[in-house]
Scaffold this motif. Structure first.
Motif: not given
Ligand SMILES: [Zn+2]
Length: 499
Positions: A59, A116-117, A119, A396, A398, A400, A423, A426, A429, A438
């Motif tokens: 992340g 935006h992912g 963390t 942590d 992301a 994509l 972004s 994504v 997260t 999600e």
């Protein structure tokens, strides 16, 4: 809670920069247990996430942010920092009830970043006009409830407004100076009391996901006894110490006028420049400053979108990197990088330094700026277990979707992460092993209700600040004269196109 992510393409950004074309990630108790193809956990994970066609990466880490700017996006056109701050933190503002306002305002930014992912974040939170325990709690509770990993500092100047700048005391009419001198300020003892509250109540809270940090705002904005006490406190608890230094040319001039030296030299001579310090911006630094920063072990926080928004100039990226200074990346605040989007900051970090040197071999590469965000961010936050995917690290992550425009066709993963602003790709997260975003929604917050309450609170907030904003408009000509006078001076550095 255990989690198995299956069949993802994995970019670890670990020390060896390992990549997996297709592998699994096993997570338990907030940490990564194993990474590899075809993992067979001894016990059935609580949840299995099928991630074929997805990229799993650490992340993002937003290493410099001020949550109190979250209600101010788009509020002003481009203005130089010193004029901009007149509207952002009006020097003659009265207080408003803060607990709920701070909570909602902070959560609004958290939700945006989780989408935006992002963390982890370092929140250098200021309070207008003074800090309070309930205001701090409002912010900290929001970070805790959001599910994000956050460090929180109290960014509270404690000198009279006109003492923070060169020339201003001579420019302002006496009655304005008297008003500024009478504005509320907090003593060192009072502020240290609030830090006691922050550290004892919040450092290590939410299972270690929330942490404290220190902040002096900037060396010229606080008393010497306070900045030195903060440094001692940072050392005692081994916490990051945020300090804005040489963001603008005016601050270079201030150093010459006030201290007869650069502000980097000033914090060095005060004994507070060390490896815990996060030196924010570091634009108007010279070769001696770079040597001092390198010797100290401090990390520099680069906020390239904010720097352009406020016309501050371009940080000497390659000079710092060549000297071995670690760099992290931040968005600063929503009124100076209005989108709260670290992907945009990453892209701008990859772009703006092409203006600095015709020899393109000195320009930052995509892998380099990605590493700044991850390794530099982990270092700045003093959380060594984030910013990379490997066994033992915090989970942590992301995820994509690679079947999206930013990655089609896939030519170079790192360059497309940095330059294609992904972004929108994504999909999930995960913070501390918990899925917090999600299917297009943040799982920890009722987002629609949050936005509605934010709109409602903003109306009252605007009304409460209207007199201070009107006063700021009246003061702007004095600040403009001050800024232009500082810019007229040759300080022997070139950080903008004009000087
Ligand atoms: Zn800042």
């Amino acid at each position: 809670m255990s989690l198995l992510i299956r069949n993802a393409q994995i970019l670890t950004l670990d020390a060896q920069d390992r990549e997996w074309p297709e592998a699994d990630i096993l997570i338990a108790d907030g940490r990564i247990l194993a990474i590899g193809p075809g993992l067979c956990p001894a016990t059935q994970p609580a949840r299995v996430i099928e991630a074929r066609g997805m990229l799993a990466m650490p992340g993002l880490i937003n290493a410099h942010f001020h949550s109190p700017g979250n209600f101010l996006r788009g509020m002003v056109d481009g203005l130089p920092l010193e004029v901009f701050m007149l509207y952002e933190v009006p020097p003659l503002a009265a207080g408003v009830p803060v607990k709920r306002l701070n909570y909602v305002r902070t959560l609004l930014g958290a939700v945006e970043m989780l989408r935006h992912g992002v963390t982890s974040v370092m929140d250098d939170a200021f309070h207008v006009p003074v800090a309070s325990a309930e205001g701090i709690d409002g912010i900290a509770e929001a970070w805790a409830d959001s599910g994000m990993r956050a460090r929180l500092a109290i960014d509270q100047p404690n000198v009279v407004e006109y003492e923070k700048f060169p020339f201003l005391a001579d420019l302002l009419p006496p009655e304005v100076k008297a008003g500024m001198a009478a504005a509320p300020r907090q003593s060192t003892a009072e502020l240290l009391g609030l830090y006691d509250h922050l550290v004892s109540r919040w450092d290590g809270a939410a299972g270690g996901r929330i942490g404290a940090a220190l902040s002096c705002s900037a060396p010229q904005r606080v008393t010497v006894d306070y900045i030195q006490a903060l440094s001692v406190l940072a050392a005692r608890h081994d916490l990051p110490f945020n300090c804005h230094i040489l963001e603008t040319k005016l601050q270079r001039v201030l150093g010459e006028e006030r201290y007869g030296r650069s502000l980097v030299r000033q914090v060095h001579d005060l004994g507070v420049l060390d490896e815990r310090m996060v030196v924010i911006h570091a634009i108007w630094i010279d070769a001696e400053d770079i040597a001092l920063l390198a010797a100290s072990g401090a990390t520099v926080a680069h906020n390239p979108v904010c720097n352009l928004r406020l016309g501050s100039g371009v940080m000497p990226f390659r000079g710092l990197r060549d000297a071995g200074v670690p760099i992290c990346i931040g968005t600063d605040e929503a009124v100076a990088d209005d989108a709260i989007n670290p992907w945009a900051a990453l892209k701008m970090a990859g772009l703006v330094h092409t203006l600095a040197d015709p020899d393109y071999r000195s320009w930052p590469t995509a892998p380099e700026v990605l590493r700044c965000m991850m390794q530099g961010g982990a270092r700045a936050l003093r959380w060594p277990d984030i910013g990379r995917l490997e066994p033992g690290a915090r989970a942590d992550i992301a995820l994509l979707d690679l079947d999206t425009p930013p990655f089609t066709p896939l030519n170079d993963l790192r360059r497309q992460l940095v330059f294609c602003e992904p972004s929108s790709a994504v999909r999930m997260t995960i913070v501390d092993g918990r899925v917090v975003f999600e299917d297009g929604r943040v799982t920890t917050v009722d987002e629609a209700a949050l936005r509605a309450e934010a709109r409602e609170l903003t109306a009252g907030y605007r009304a409460a600040f209207a007199p201070a904003i009107a006063e700021a408009r009246r003061l702007e000509p004095y600040y403009r004269t001050m800024v232009l006078r500082a810019h007229a001076r040759d300080v022997g550095l070139r950080r903008r196109l004009d000087a």
